[in-house]
Design an enzyme around this catalytic site. Structure first.
Site, PDB file in Angstrom:
ATOM      1  N   ASP A 163     -52.322  -1.453  48.466  1.00 37.53           N
ATOM      2  CA  ASP A 163     -51.816  -1.148  47.392  1.00 37.53           C
ATOM      3  C   ASP A 163     -51.760   0.555  47.536  1.00 37.53           C
ATOM      4  OD1 ASP A 163     -51.119  -1.426  44.219  1.00 37.53           O
ATOM      5  OD2 ASP A 163     -52.932  -0.072  44.402  1.00 37.53           O
ATOM      6  N   GLU A 192     -49.007  -6.733  49.824  1.00 37.26           N
ATOM      7  CA  GLU A 192     -49.794  -5.315  50.202  1.00 37.26           C
ATOM      8  C   GLU A 192     -50.904  -5.533  51.248  1.00 37.26           C
ATOM      9  OE1 GLU A 192     -49.500  -3.607  45.662  1.00 37.26           O
ATOM     10  OE2 GLU A 192     -51.067  -4.890  46.125  1.00 37.26           O
TER      11      GLU A 192
END
Length: 226
Positions: free
Chosen positions: A47, A119
């Protein structure tokens, strides 16, 4: 795993990292193995990597984009919906490692899990390669290069539109295959076709594999869209 690596465009030295990036906590918990880790820590790192790459991309635009608009664009670029679309293009659901309960509740199709795993794969690429260059290449190709930062933020995505059209009916499988390539390395032309349940429905060419797939999807939409 090899097929997924081809889709990502990166071959892992430590394939265990990729395996972990695809492992949901429900699978890890059912195994009762202390060495079996879920994707959650990788997703945390990924992220941050994604946010950094998107922010750097927006900062370097010419003419410069005002800070407030950069914030809005970054939020749109890295949102769950955008990552879910990437996961769909990668057919990521079929590579997931899910527990039985998550499997029964259709976890392979859940946008939040698919987005998180994109991610986690970014983080796995970063750790395996030792630099941001491989995650950056992947994100620039899959998410940022199609962005039009003028009045309309994103260019037409024919592949996503085709997938949404086809998935209105159950049990439909879309696939792309390369028919050929020509030209020197610095100026290649690729030809792809798109198939629905193994039946060709469109063909297209482009200067990159991604562009050729988009053109094949556009032709398919012209034939199939009501």
């Amino acid at each position: 795993m090899q097929k997924l690596e081809e889709t990502i465009g990166y071959r892992f030295r430590n394939r265990k990292l990729l395996e972990t990036a695809l492992t949901h906590s429900s699978f890890a918990n059912e195994r009762h193995d202390p060495g079996e880790e879920s994707y959650e820590r990788l997703e945390f790192l990924g992220d941050s990597i994604l946010g950094h790459i998107a922010a750097d991309f927006l900062y370097r635009q010419d003419p410069p984009i005002p800070e407030g608009r950069m914030t809005r664009l970054r939020a749109e670029l890295v949102c769950e919906q955008s990552l879910h679309r990437i996961a769909q293009r990668m057919e990521l659901g079929k590579y997931m490692r899910l527990g039985r309960g998550e499997e029964r509740t259709h976890g392979r199709e859940r946008p939040s899990i698919l987005a998180d795993m994109v991610e986690s794969i970014l983080a796995a690429m970063y750790l395996d390669s030792g630099s941001l260059e491989e995650p950056r290449r992947f994100i620039l190709n899959e998410l940022l290069l199609p962005a039009d930062l003028g009045e309309q933020h994103r260019s037409e995505d024919y592949k996503t539109a085709l997938q949404e059209l086809i998935q209105r009916k159950p049990n439909q499988l879309i696939s792309y295959e390369m028919l050929g390539q020509s030209g020197p390395d610095h100026d290649k032309t690729f030809v792809f076709r798109v198939l629905v349940n193994g039946v060709p429905v469109g063909e297209g060419s482009g200067r990159s594999k991604k562009e050729a797939e988009q053109m094949a999807a556009r032709e398919a939409l012209e034939h199939l869209a009501p």
